[in-house]
Design a protein around this motif. Structure first.
Motif, PDB file in Angstrom:
ATOM      1  N   THR A  35      -3.402 -25.011   8.075  1.00 55.58           N
ATOM      2  CA  THR A  35      -3.242 -24.140   9.242  1.00 55.58           C
ATOM      3  C   THR A  35      -3.722 -22.737   8.897  1.00 55.58           C
ATOM      4  O   THR A  35      -3.767 -22.339   7.733  1.00 55.58           O
ATOM      5  N   ASN A  36      -4.097 -21.993   9.921  1.00 58.44           N
ATOM      6  CA  ASN A  36      -4.543 -20.621   9.711  1.00 58.44           C
ATOM      7  C   ASN A  36      -4.393 -19.821  10.994  1.00 58.44           C
ATOM      8  O   ASN A  36      -4.182 -20.379  12.076  1.00 58.44           O
ATOM      9  N   GLY A  37      -4.491 -18.509  10.863  1.00 55.06           N
ATOM     10  CA  GLY A  37      -4.646 -17.624  12.004  1.00 55.06           C
ATOM     11  C   GLY A  37      -6.090 -17.154  12.029  1.00 55.06           C
ATOM     12  O   GLY A  37      -6.702 -16.960  10.972  1.00 55.06           O
ATOM     13  N   CYS A  38      -6.666 -16.995  13.215  1.00 57.54           N
ATOM     14  CA  CYS A  38      -8.098 -16.715  13.277  1.00 57.54           C
ATOM     15  C   CYS A  38      -8.448 -15.927  14.535  1.00 57.54           C
ATOM     16  O   CYS A  38      -7.620 -15.743  15.429  1.00 57.54           O
ATOM     17  N   GLY A  39      -9.696 -15.486  14.594  1.00 55.60           N
ATOM     18  CA  GLY A  39     -10.240 -14.873  15.786  1.00 55.60           C
ATOM     19  C   GLY A  39     -10.912 -15.923  16.652  1.00 55.60           C
ATOM     20  O   GLY A  39     -11.538 -16.848  16.137  1.00 55.60           O
ATOM     21  N   TRP A  50      -9.443 -19.024  25.393  1.00 59.24           N
ATOM     22  CA  TRP A  50      -8.389 -19.223  24.397  1.00 59.24           C
ATOM     23  C   TRP A  50      -7.696 -17.882  24.134  1.00 59.24           C
ATOM     24  O   TRP A  50      -8.120 -17.106  23.272  1.00 59.24           O
ATOM     25  N   ALA A  51      -6.636 -17.621  24.846  1.00 61.43           N
ATOM     26  CA  ALA A  51      -5.881 -16.381  24.676  1.00 61.43           C
ATOM     27  C   ALA A  51      -5.137 -16.414  23.346  1.00 61.43           C
ATOM     28  O   ALA A  51      -4.909 -17.487  22.772  1.00 61.43           O
ATOM     29  N   PRO A  52      -4.754 -15.237  22.823  1.00 65.22           N
ATOM     30  CA  PRO A  52      -3.910 -15.227  21.632  1.00 65.22           C
ATOM     31  C   PRO A  52      -2.682 -16.109  21.840  1.00 65.22           C
ATOM     32  O   PRO A  52      -2.042 -16.072  22.896  1.00 65.22           O
ATOM     33  N   VAL A  90      -5.160 -18.993  17.390  1.00 64.24           N
ATOM     34  CA  VAL A  90      -5.955 -17.843  17.806  1.00 64.24           C
ATOM     35  C   VAL A  90      -5.009 -16.648  17.908  1.00 64.24           C
ATOM     36  O   VAL A  90      -4.105 -16.629  18.740  1.00 64.24           O
ATOM     37  N   THR A  91      -5.199 -15.685  17.034  1.00 70.87           N
ATOM     38  CA  THR A  91      -4.323 -14.512  17.019  1.00 70.87           C
ATOM     39  C   THR A  91      -4.922 -13.328  17.759  1.00 70.87           C
ATOM     40  O   THR A  91      -4.216 -12.387  18.110  1.00 70.87           O
ATOM     41  N   ASN A  92      -6.235 -13.361  17.988  1.00 67.12           N
ATOM     42  CA  ASN A  92      -6.924 -12.251  18.639  1.00 67.12           C
ATOM     43  C   ASN A  92      -8.311 -12.700  19.058  1.00 67.12           C
ATOM     44  O   ASN A  92      -8.844 -13.689  18.528  1.00 67.12           O
ATOM     45  N   ALA A 108       1.074 -11.929  16.769  1.00 70.67           N
ATOM     46  CA  ALA A 108       0.693 -13.126  17.528  1.00 70.67           C
ATOM     47  C   ALA A 108       1.380 -14.363  16.957  1.00 70.67           C
ATOM     48  O   ALA A 108       1.810 -15.249  17.708  1.00 70.67           O
ATOM     49  N   GLY A 109       1.505 -14.410  15.636  1.00 65.11           N
ATOM     50  CA  GLY A 109       2.201 -15.522  15.004  1.00 65.11           C
ATOM     51  C   GLY A 109       3.676 -15.537  15.355  1.00 65.11           C
ATOM     52  O   GLY A 109       4.247 -16.593  15.630  1.00 65.11           O
ATOM     53  N   ARG A 110       4.302 -14.368  15.365  1.00 57.76           N
ATOM     54  CA  ARG A 110       5.722 -14.293  15.732  1.00 57.76           C
ATOM     55  C   ARG A 110       5.921 -14.720  17.182  1.00 57.76           C
ATOM     56  O   ARG A 110       6.855 -15.450  17.510  1.00 57.76           O
ATOM     57  N   ASP A 111       5.032 -14.269  18.058  1.00 57.66           N
ATOM     58  CA  ASP A 111       5.162 -14.605  19.473  1.00 57.66           C
ATOM     59  C   ASP A 111       5.005 -16.105  19.714  1.00 57.66           C
ATOM     60  O   ASP A 111       5.656 -16.677  20.593  1.00 57.66           O
ATOM     61  N   ALA A 112       4.116 -16.737  18.937  1.00 56.00           N
ATOM     62  CA  ALA A 112       3.850 -18.169  19.120  1.00 56.00           C
ATOM     63  C   ALA A 112       4.769 -19.042  18.278  1.00 56.00           C
ATOM     64  O   ALA A 112       4.700 -20.272  18.376  1.00 56.00           O
TER      65      ALA A 112
END
Length: 265
Positions: free
Chosen positions: A115-119, A125-127, A226-228, A246-250
Motif C-alpha cells: 500500500t502507499n499514498g500517492c498523487g 479521483w478525489a483525495p 490518492v492523497t492529493n 488525507a490518510g487520517r481522513d480516509a
C-alpha cells in the motif's frame, strides 16, 4: 556486508524464534495513510519493533510506524504487517528497500499486499480514493535484481487478487502507478510525462518491492490511496502534511477495506 538473501534468511529466523511461528502465509506493507488498518486484520499474535530485527532500521518518514505486527486472519492465515518501509530516496541502496519483502518470502509468505499514498492524475479521483494497481512504471533507474536475473513482469500485480479485491469493494478503480526517485515531489512537467507514458498515479515507493516479490514468486496486490492531485493539476502546493491528513481522513474506510481483503485471502 551480509549478502541480501542471507540477511533476509537471518531476519526470518529471528522472527520465527521471536514469535514461535515457523511460517507465515501473507505479508502487508502499510504506506502513508494506511496504518489505521493494522489492528483490524485479525487476532493479534504479537509485535516487534522493526529496528531490532536483523537488516531493518527505524522508518525515517513521518506517518510511518516502525513495527511488525503478527496476526491470524479470519480465514485462519498468519499475516505479518510491516507498519513502515525504507524508501529508495533515503540513499541506502535498493537492498534495504526490499529487505522486508525478502524477509517475508524467507518466512514463507506467498502473498504480498503493498500500500502507499500517492498523487493522482485522474481528476475524478478525489483525495481519499483507493486505486488498485494494475501495473507500474519504474522510473528510479534501478532494480533489486542482480546479474542475469530475468523475471517475467507481465502480471506484476495479480489479476486473481485484483478480482478478489473487487469482490470486497466493487467500486475500486484500477490504474498504473509511476515511481519517481524522490524525495522531491514531481514537477508539473514530470507529471505530464507520467501521463503520456500511461501513468495514473505518481509516488516514491512500491515498484522495487514488487519486483523483489515477483522474483521470490509471490503474488502481489497493490493499493494506492490518492492523497492529493499531482503537481500542476490543482492550485495548491504539495506538502507532506497534506498526505498525512488525507490518510487520517480516509482511515476508517482504509481499515475496513484492508480487513475485508485480508479476510478473503
Amino acid at each position: 556486508m551480509t549478502e541480501p538473501f542471507a540477511l533476509a534468511a537471518e531476519a526470518a529466523d529471528f522472527l520465527r524464534s521471536r514469535f514461535d511461528v515457523d511460517r507465515i502465509d501473507l505479508a502487508l506493507v502499510l504506506g502513508s495513510g494506511w496504518s489505521s488498518g493494522a489492528d483490524r486484520l485479525g487476532e493479534p499474535l504479537g509485535d516487534v519493533e522493526l529496528a531490532v530485527v536483523p537488516g531493518f532500521s527505524t522508518p525515517v518518514v513521518s506517518g510511518h510506524g516502525g513495527h511488525l505486527l503478527l496476526s491470524r486472519t479470519p480465514a485462519g492465515k498468519v499475516a505479518a504487517t510491516f507498519t513502515g518501509r525504507t524508501h529508495y530516496y533515503e540513499g541506502r541502496g535498493v537492498a534495504p528497500v526490499v529487505h522486508g519483502v525478502r524477509t517475508a518470502a524467507a518466512w514463507g509468505a506467498g502473498t504480498l499486499v503493498l500500500t502507499n499514498g500517492c498523487g493522482g492524475l485522474n481528476p475524478a479521483w478525489a483525495p481519499g480514493t483507493v486505486v488498485l494497481l494494475a501495473d507500474h512504471i519504474n522510473l528510479t533507474g534501478d532494480t533489486p535484481l542482480l546479474g542475469a536475473t530475468f523475471i517475467d513482469m507481465s502480471e506484476a500485480y495479480s489479476r486473481r487478487l485484483r478480482d478478489l479485491a473487487h469482490r470486497v469493494d466493487t467500486a475500486l478503480p484500477e490504474g498504473v502507478y509511476v515511481q519517481f526517485r524522490g524525495p522531491q515531489y514531481e514537477t508539473p512537467a514530470e507529471v505530464r510525462m507520467a501521463g503520456i507514458l500511461g501513468g495514473d498515479l505518481v509516488g516514491m515507493s512500491t515498484t522495487l518491492e514488487t519486483i523483489a516479490a515477483r522474483e521470490a514468486g509471490m503474488e502481489v496486490l497493490g493499493l494506492s490511496l490518492v492523497t492529493n492531485a499531482a503537481a500542476g493539476l490543482s492550485e495548491s502546493a504539495l506538502n507532506h502534511a497534506e498526505v498525512l491528513q488525507a490518510g487520517r481522513d480516509a482511515g476508517p474506510r482504509l481499515a475496513a477495506l484492508l480487513a475485508g481483503i485480508v479476510g478473503e485471502l
